[in-house]
Write a protein that holds these residues in place. Sequence first.
Motif, PDB file in Angstrom:
ATOM      1  N   THR A   1      31.286  44.451  28.102  1.00 19.42           N
ATOM      2  CA  THR A   1      32.728  44.289  28.233  1.00 19.42           C
ATOM      3  C   THR A   1      33.075  44.121  29.703  1.00 19.42           C
ATOM      4  O   THR A   1      32.210  44.241  30.570  1.00 19.42           O
ATOM      5  N   TYR A   2      34.326  43.817  29.966  1.00 17.46           N
ATOM      6  CA  TYR A   2      34.802  43.645  31.333  1.00 17.46           C
ATOM      7  C   TYR A   2      36.245  44.110  31.387  1.00 17.46           C
ATOM      8  O   TYR A   2      36.887  44.348  30.350  1.00 17.46           O
ATOM      9  N   ALA A   3      36.763  44.276  32.588  1.00 22.68           N
ATOM     10  CA  ALA A   3      38.157  44.679  32.770  1.00 22.68           C
ATOM     11  C   ALA A   3      38.848  43.684  33.688  1.00 22.68           C
ATOM     12  O   ALA A   3      38.207  43.078  34.554  1.00 22.68           O
ATOM     13  N   TYR A   4      40.147  43.534  33.495  1.00 19.76           N
ATOM     14  CA  TYR A   4      40.909  42.634  34.376  1.00 19.76           C
ATOM     15  C   TYR A   4      42.363  43.078  34.449  1.00 19.76           C
ATOM     16  O   TYR A   4      42.854  43.849  33.616  1.00 19.76           O
ATOM     17  N   MET A   5      43.024  42.616  35.484  1.00 21.97           N
ATOM     18  CA  MET A   5      44.477  42.720  35.613  1.00 21.97           C
ATOM     19  C   MET A   5      45.033  41.317  35.730  1.00 21.97           C
ATOM     20  O   MET A   5      44.344  40.415  36.223  1.00 21.97           O
ATOM     21  N   LEU A   6      46.243  41.131  35.289  1.00 22.87           N
ATOM     22  CA  LEU A   6      46.896  39.855  35.534  1.00 22.87           C
ATOM     23  C   LEU A   6      47.048  39.660  37.043  1.00 22.87           C
ATOM     24  O   LEU A   6      47.161  40.630  37.798  1.00 22.87           O
ATOM     25  N   ARG A   7      47.013  38.412  37.488  1.00 21.87           N
ATOM     26  CA  ARG A   7      46.963  38.143  38.923  1.00 21.87           C
ATOM     27  C   ARG A   7      48.085  38.827  39.708  1.00 21.87           C
ATOM     28  O   ARG A   7      47.825  39.441  40.755  1.00 21.87           O
ATOM     29  N   PRO A   8      49.337  38.791  39.257  1.00 25.55           N
ATOM     30  CA  PRO A   8      50.383  39.486  40.035  1.00 25.55           C
ATOM     31  C   PRO A   8      50.123  40.992  40.149  1.00 25.55           C
ATOM     32  O   PRO A   8      50.353  41.589  41.202  1.00 25.55           O
ATOM     33  N   ASP A   9      49.641  41.591  39.061  1.00 23.77           N
ATOM     34  CA  ASP A   9      49.342  43.023  39.098  1.00 23.77           C
ATOM     35  C   ASP A   9      48.159  43.306  40.024  1.00 23.77           C
ATOM     36  O   ASP A   9      48.146  44.318  40.732  1.00 23.77           O
ATOM     37  N   LEU A  10      47.158  42.411  40.011  1.00 26.77           N
ATOM     38  CA  LEU A  10      45.994  42.604  40.881  1.00 26.77           C
ATOM     39  C   LEU A  10      46.401  42.540  42.355  1.00 26.77           C
ATOM     40  O   LEU A  10      45.948  43.356  43.174  1.00 26.77           O
ATOM     41  N   ASP A  11      47.257  41.590  42.696  1.00 26.91           N
ATOM     42  CA  ASP A  11      47.721  41.484  44.085  1.00 26.91           C
ATOM     43  C   ASP A  11      48.464  42.757  44.495  1.00 26.91           C
ATOM     44  O   ASP A  11      48.253  43.290  45.598  1.00 26.91           O
ATOM     45  N   ARG A  12      49.324  43.225  43.611  1.00 30.28           N
ATOM     46  CA  ARG A  12      50.092  44.430  43.908  1.00 30.28           C
ATOM     47  C   ARG A  12      49.165  45.640  44.013  1.00 30.28           C
ATOM     48  O   ARG A  12      49.322  46.491  44.886  1.00 30.28           O
ATOM     49  N   PHE A  13      48.148  45.708  43.131  1.00 30.25           N
ATOM     50  CA  PHE A  13      47.202  46.827  43.147  1.00 30.25           C
ATOM     51  C   PHE A  13      46.390  46.842  44.443  1.00 30.25           C
ATOM     52  O   PHE A  13      46.178  47.900  45.041  1.00 30.25           O
ATOM     53  N   ARG A  14      45.947  45.668  44.887  1.00 27.79           N
ATOM     54  CA  ARG A  14      45.165  45.613  46.125  1.00 27.79           C
ATOM     55  C   ARG A  14      46.007  46.000  47.337  1.00 27.79           C
ATOM     56  O   ARG A  14      45.497  46.637  48.267  1.00 27.79           O
ATOM     57  N   GLU A  15      47.270  45.637  47.339  1.00 30.23           N
ATOM     58  CA  GLU A  15      48.144  46.065  48.435  1.00 30.23           C
ATOM     59  C   GLU A  15      48.289  47.579  48.434  1.00 30.23           C
ATOM     60  O   GLU A  15      48.237  48.232  49.482  1.00 30.23           O
ATOM     61  N   TYR A  16      48.432  48.138  47.244  1.00 36.65           N
ATOM     62  CA  TYR A  16      48.540  49.593  47.114  1.00 36.65           C
ATOM     63  C   TYR A  16      47.222  50.265  47.520  1.00 36.65           C
ATOM     64  O   TYR A  16      47.220  51.252  48.260  1.00 36.65           O
ATOM     65  N   ALA A  17      46.076  49.716  47.081  1.00 36.46           N
ATOM     66  CA  ALA A  17      44.772  50.316  47.370  1.00 36.46           C
ATOM     67  C   ALA A  17      44.453  50.282  48.859  1.00 36.46           C
ATOM     68  O   ALA A  17      43.802  51.191  49.386  1.00 36.46           O
ATOM     69  N   SER A  18      44.885  49.240  49.539  1.00 38.31           N
ATOM     70  CA  SER A  18      44.591  49.109  50.968  1.00 38.31           C
ATOM     71  C   SER A  18      45.568  49.889  51.843  1.00 38.31           C
ATOM     72  O   SER A  18      45.375  49.989  53.051  1.00 38.31           O
ATOM     73  N   GLY A  19      46.611  50.416  51.239  1.00 40.95           N
ATOM     74  CA  GLY A  19      47.608  51.165  52.007  1.00 40.95           C
ATOM     75  C   GLY A  19      48.645  50.281  52.666  1.00 40.95           C
ATOM     76  O   GLY A  19      49.492  50.771  53.426  1.00 40.95           O
ATOM     77  N   LYS A  20      48.601  48.964  52.389  1.00 41.60           N
ATOM     78  CA  LYS A  20      49.564  48.057  53.006  1.00 41.60           C
ATOM     79  C   LYS A  20      50.953  48.203  52.389  1.00 41.60           C
ATOM     80  O   LYS A  20      51.950  47.845  53.010  1.00 41.60           O
TER      81      LYS A  20
END
Length: 482
Positions: A274-293
Amino acid sequence: MARNSPSNTTAFNKLPIELNKNVAHFLENDADIANFSAICRATNHAVDGDNLSFWRAKFREKYVLMTGTKNRELKSKYKRRAKYLRRGTGLQFIRGHTGTEKRITAILTDLINESWKGAVHLGEHGEPQCLNLAALSKFVMNSWILLDGKRPPPPKGNNPKGVHPALAAVRLMCAHFLFDLGGARHNILGIDESQKAVYAPTNLAPLYISDKKNEVNMEWALHCLNFFLFHMKNPDASLLHDKVEELDSFDRPSAWREPLKAGSYPLNKCWKGTYAYMLRPDLDRFREYASGKKHLRPEDTIFSDLNVEEGCIQSIQFDFDSEGGATWPDAAEQRLRSQRETIFDHTRAQHSKRNKIDPEGERSKNIQVTGWGNDQDDHFYMTGWLNPLPDQSGIPGWQRITLMKHFEEELDMLDEDNHWAYEGVVLPGGRIILGRWWWANDEVDFDDEYGGPFILWAVDSAPELPCDSDGDGDGDDENDEA
């Protein structure tokens, strides 16, 4: 008489040594063996006399016996394993850098490396069994090496922040046993850290590191494992737990079934995953949150891991060809770098030994992979490569796998089909693969590619898949799942 000297007057002195040995062999507790040995001279001789034959027999009861090992070495090895495996059941493994953690990790590494190399034992139904695997499984169940419910404390002073690669490698290997432990729950308090790691772009969290790109990023692989164990072993996490529990035992992840071997080697034909994914807008928002930006409100920091939350499991069948006969376009090679030079790190003596074992260099060759499978309602194909890797943290048998997932039968121009790239690490024994996928139709920006994690595991049943599917694909929208 000295206080701890064996007695000459106990009843055991009147028994023949064979009978005293039989008594000693019935003692399962190592402390009881030590106490029995101290009773009198006859019991001491039963345990430590007769060229230490007792310890050879005792070692064979619990572990794989390597040919040519002397009894004195077996006694020392048995006692050392008993001491540190017992100590390890009460230890909270933090990051693997303390002396005790390193000693226990070294013993677990030996158990892994020596598995399946001695005489094969048969179970009650005639199935082959390995004593080392049983010892590893028991340790996993009784210790906190994987089933820890505590978050590790922050490192003090200048102590290393990351997990020691040797402990990470052992944890990855021990995870093979988690699916046969009678519903043991895998408590991961740091799932947020694992989620951040598996969705990070490649250049920020590469799967392979070092100048030669032949060293597994063990910490990332461990995050990937933890991410999927969270969903597969916790009933409250997602529907994936229920779907895995519904699988027959031969369709669940399982331990390796032969001695570990270095170099390239074909894998099992039948797989699930199996695999996991986020929709692209959610992924962009998640990476901004994860990086502290970007700081989000607490209610906005819950991101769904799609596909696994729905409990989706796909089936794949692979074929392996060392001659590489399938089509492999330059565009696929540019995106995956699948045929890069294989580089082994070894001394002159190791090089000579490797040449004797593999004079034709077959184990150093890249192996081409072709496959097909079903992902929900879509029939797909896979084409890629297996690359051998050097030993990692003293354990042989790791391989790099790269795959291009496509929906037309022939892998051709990438702009005419729907393509998803996969890069993973094959754990030694060839039964579990961990890695990341990404959208590969366009030129990939590895600082911000659209992707996520995946896991595959070998199974014993052939997938029931239509070979003549039209394979319509799932569109060209990069927000579609991989």
